[in-house]
Design an enzyme around this catalytic site. Structure first.
Site, PDB file in Angstrom:
ATOM      1  N   ASP A 112      98.768  45.360  94.939  1.00 53.25           N
ATOM      2  CA  ASP A 112      97.468  44.778  95.287  1.00 53.25           C
ATOM      3  C   ASP A 112      97.120  43.683  94.277  1.00 53.25           C
ATOM      4  O   ASP A 112      95.985  43.577  93.802  1.00 53.25           O
ATOM      5  CB  ASP A 112      96.372  45.844  95.341  1.00 53.25           C
ATOM      6  CG  ASP A 112      95.061  45.329  95.939  1.00 53.25           C
ATOM      7  OD1 ASP A 112      95.067  44.225  96.524  1.00 53.25           O
ATOM      8  OD2 ASP A 112      94.034  46.025  95.810  1.00 53.25           O
ATOM      9  N   HIS A 135      91.904  36.364  90.003  1.00 49.40           N
ATOM     10  CA  HIS A 135      90.633  35.644  90.032  1.00 49.40           C
ATOM     11  C   HIS A 135      90.561  34.726  88.822  1.00 49.40           C
ATOM     12  O   HIS A 135      91.306  34.885  87.854  1.00 49.40           O
ATOM     13  CB  HIS A 135      89.450  36.615  90.001  1.00 49.40           C
ATOM     14  CG  HIS A 135      89.295  37.438  91.240  1.00 49.40           C
ATOM     15  ND1 HIS A 135      88.889  36.910  92.446  1.00 49.40           N
ATOM     16  CD2 HIS A 135      89.487  38.763  91.469  1.00 49.40           C
ATOM     17  CE1 HIS A 135      88.833  37.863  93.363  1.00 49.40           C
ATOM     18  NE2 HIS A 135      89.205  38.995  92.790  1.00 49.40           N
ATOM     19  N   HIS A 146      96.391  51.041  99.295  1.00 48.97           N
ATOM     20  CA  HIS A 146      95.794  51.539  98.046  1.00 48.97           C
ATOM     21  C   HIS A 146      94.946  52.824  98.165  1.00 48.97           C
ATOM     22  O   HIS A 146      93.743  52.804  97.918  1.00 48.97           O
ATOM     23  CB  HIS A 146      94.982  50.448  97.355  1.00 48.97           C
ATOM     24  CG  HIS A 146      94.129  49.597  98.258  1.00 48.97           C
ATOM     25  ND1 HIS A 146      93.238  50.084  99.188  1.00 48.97           N
ATOM     26  CD2 HIS A 146      94.044  48.243  98.347  1.00 48.97           C
ATOM     27  CE1 HIS A 146      92.638  49.086  99.809  1.00 48.97           C
ATOM     28  NE2 HIS A 146      93.112  47.956  99.313  1.00 48.97           N
ATOM     29  N   PHE A 150      85.742  41.766  92.565  1.00 49.95           N
ATOM     30  CA  PHE A 150      86.677  42.892  92.639  1.00 49.95           C
ATOM     31  C   PHE A 150      88.107  42.374  92.524  1.00 49.95           C
ATOM     32  O   PHE A 150      88.465  41.390  93.179  1.00 49.95           O
ATOM     33  CB  PHE A 150      86.544  43.615  93.983  1.00 49.95           C
ATOM     34  CG  PHE A 150      85.317  44.455  94.144  1.00 49.95           C
ATOM     35  CD1 PHE A 150      85.239  45.712  93.577  1.00 49.95           C
ATOM     36  CD2 PHE A 150      84.234  44.003  94.894  1.00 49.95           C
ATOM     37  CE1 PHE A 150      84.108  46.517  93.748  1.00 49.95           C
ATOM     38  CE2 PHE A 150      83.105  44.785  95.081  1.00 49.95           C
ATOM     39  CZ  PHE A 150      83.037  46.041  94.498  1.00 49.95           C
ATOM     40  N   GLY A 151      88.955  43.030  91.722  1.00 52.56           N
ATOM     41  CA  GLY A 151      90.363  42.677  91.742  1.00 52.56           C
ATOM     42  C   GLY A 151      91.036  42.721  90.386  1.00 52.56           C
ATOM     43  O   GLY A 151      90.407  42.512  89.351  1.00 52.56           O
ATOM     44  N   HIS A 161     102.022  44.268  99.192  1.00 50.66           N
ATOM     45  CA  HIS A 161     100.579  43.993  99.102  1.00 50.66           C
ATOM     46  C   HIS A 161     100.272  43.045  97.946  1.00 50.66           C
ATOM     47  O   HIS A 161     100.090  43.468  96.806  1.00 50.66           O
ATOM     48  CB  HIS A 161      99.833  45.315  98.910  1.00 50.66           C
ATOM     49  CG  HIS A 161      98.352  45.206  99.093  1.00 50.66           C
ATOM     50  ND1 HIS A 161      97.602  46.263  99.563  1.00 50.66           N
ATOM     51  CD2 HIS A 161      97.479  44.203  98.863  1.00 50.66           C
ATOM     52  CE1 HIS A 161      96.330  45.900  99.609  1.00 50.66           C
ATOM     53  NE2 HIS A 161      96.232  44.648  99.184  1.00 50.66           N
ATOM     54  N   ASN A 201      93.632  37.293 103.622  1.00 51.33           N
ATOM     55  CA  ASN A 201      92.248  36.933 103.266  1.00 51.33           C
ATOM     56  C   ASN A 201      92.220  35.658 102.422  1.00 51.33           C
ATOM     57  O   ASN A 201      91.958  35.658 101.228  1.00 51.33           O
ATOM     58  CB  ASN A 201      91.518  38.093 102.576  1.00 51.33           C
ATOM     59  CG  ASN A 201      92.245  38.661 101.380  1.00 51.33           C
ATOM     60  OD1 ASN A 201      93.456  38.496 101.227  1.00 51.33           O
ATOM     61  ND2 ASN A 201      91.500  39.329 100.517  1.00 51.33           N
TER      62      ASN A 201
END
Length: 427
Positions: free
Chosen positions: A305, A309, A232, A323-324, A60, A94
């Protein structure tokens, strides 16, 4: 050309023993003691006191390429993976454009091979543009090189769409890898619903937004027989649902992310975007359930995950930030330091969750284990020396993590992919 890794603490067959590893023509030629005498011409690298293991496997990651390369690229993301000891990663779909046609996917597969420093498997989306109800052509996507199917970043909102997707994947003996999130239960939340959210005056994300969709999907997986993998997991209810499903023979696996093991919402010290991730950091009770789920086999593996960014996107409070959290470069060291050195996990368990299990459960052949004949995908970790996690050392474009400044043991010193050195720690 032969390379000999000499006197390492080698992890193989769920055991740690002092061994040498001989690399020849990109593969593991031999594992044993005192191999130097047999290959006097080999390039010898002394790894005394270091942990030597099969390269870690991460099912992931997000590489933002194409379309969002200001956040990350195939090259920078895979370099970060190599620095973290990962030699095989699986990239989520994505990106822009979404790989929802065979041509788009095959192009990504080719670029992953050309530009990646590690082995990169590529996910296809489940539906067109991730959010629609129109399924991709599952047969064509498999032929184009899809590793599995996922709409990560978006939960599949309609049960009928998920059911049909599971039917298609099951026929192809491929996995549905689910981001579980019921959008109707989000209510604009930005962190876990609870006391901490109330303290900051922020809208909360209910745990049931995750667990309710897991409950739905588990029944659909039971009906279709598909390999259903949950991304997750973050709540105690989710863990219990998976535990019950496994008892009923449902073909379900799941992962937990390092940050959900390392932090809870009570650890959030300020309303800062670096603590914003999806799913959010949950309660201490949830964190405890995740640890217990790993230890009793309910949770199968650890996956980062890795979600980079830009600085601007993570600057400011949680209402505005993206988010991230990044994870590739720090996952092993943080988990080793917090949980192995404290005696909660055994080193062998951590390595199983981060290498053996993901490779085995996703049938990634020749990865996750050190066996003569396998490609020489190998990571070497320094368990003895403590280092500080510094932003300037990151190879990822994303430094969006609350762990900057943490002091850890277990950072990577060397990483090989097919016998080629793809990372070496400086100094």
């Amino acid at each position: 050309m032969q390379t000999l890794l000499k006197n390492g603490l080698v992890y193989q067959a769920d055991e740690l023993t002092k061994e040498d590893i001989l690399i020849e023509a990109g593969k593991i030629k031999a594992i044993g003691k005192n191999l130097a005498a047999l290959v006097p011409s080999a390039d010898v690298i002394d790894v005394s006191g270091k942990l030597v293991t099969a390269g870690l496997v991460d099912v992931h990651v997000h590489y933002r390429d194409p379309g969002l390369t200001y956040k990350e690229t195939i090259t920078t993301g895979s370099a970060a993976a190599a620095r973290g000891g990962y030699t095989t990663v699986c990239a989520m779909p994505n990106v822009k454009p979404v790989p929802d046609t065979p041509d788009k996917l095959s192009n990504m597969v080719l670029r992953n091979k050309k530009e990646g420093r590690v082995n990169i498997e590529q996910y296809s989306s489940i539906t067109k543009e991730l959010k629609s109800e129109e399924l991709v052509d599952f047969v064509a996507m498999k032929k184009a090189g899809a590793f599995a199917f996922s709409n990560d970043g978006c939960g599949v909102q309609t049960a009928g769409t998920m059911y049909l997707a599971m039917q298609q994947a099951a026929k192809l003996k491929m996995a549905i890898v689910a981001h579980v999130e019921d959008n109707s239960l989000l209510f604009g939340g930005v962190m876990n619903a609870g006391k901490k959210a109330d303290e900051f005056g922020l809208p909360g994300i209910l745990g049931v937004s995750e667990s309710s969709q897991i409950a739905r999907d588990l029944l659909l997986a039971q009906k279709t027989g598909v390999h259903y993998h949950i991304c997750h997991v973050s709540t105690k209810e989710s863990v219990e649902l998976v535990r019950l499903a496994k008892q009923h023979g449902i073909n379900v696996t799941c992962e937990v992310s390092p940050h959900h093991l390392l932090l809870a919402d009570a650890d959030i010290t300020e309303n800062d975007g670096k603590f914003k991730m999806n799913p959010p950091l949950r309660s201490k009770q949830d964190q405890k359930a995740l640890i217990e789920g790993l230890l009793d086999g309910t949770i199968d593996m650890i996956a980062t995950d890795h979600a980079p960014h830009s600085v601007d996107e993570k600057t400011g409070d949680m209402l505005k930030a993206a988010f991230g959290i990044t994870g590739s470069e720090t996952a092993f060291a943080l988990l080793y330091t917090k949980y192995v050195k404290s005696g909660v996990f055994k080193l062998e368990q951590l390595l199983k969750w981060m290498s053996v299990a993901p490779a085995k459960l996703f049938a990634i052949k020749g990865k996750g284990t050190l066996i003569p004949g396998n490609f020489a995908d190998i990571a070497v970790f320094d368990l003895e020396n403590q280092v500080e996690i510094k932003e300037e050392d990151f190879l990822s474009k994303g430094t969006n993590t609350p762990f900057i400044g943490e002091k850890v043991f277990g950072m990577t010193t060397l990483t090989f992919v097919s016998g080629v050195k793809v990372y070496q720690k400086e100094g």
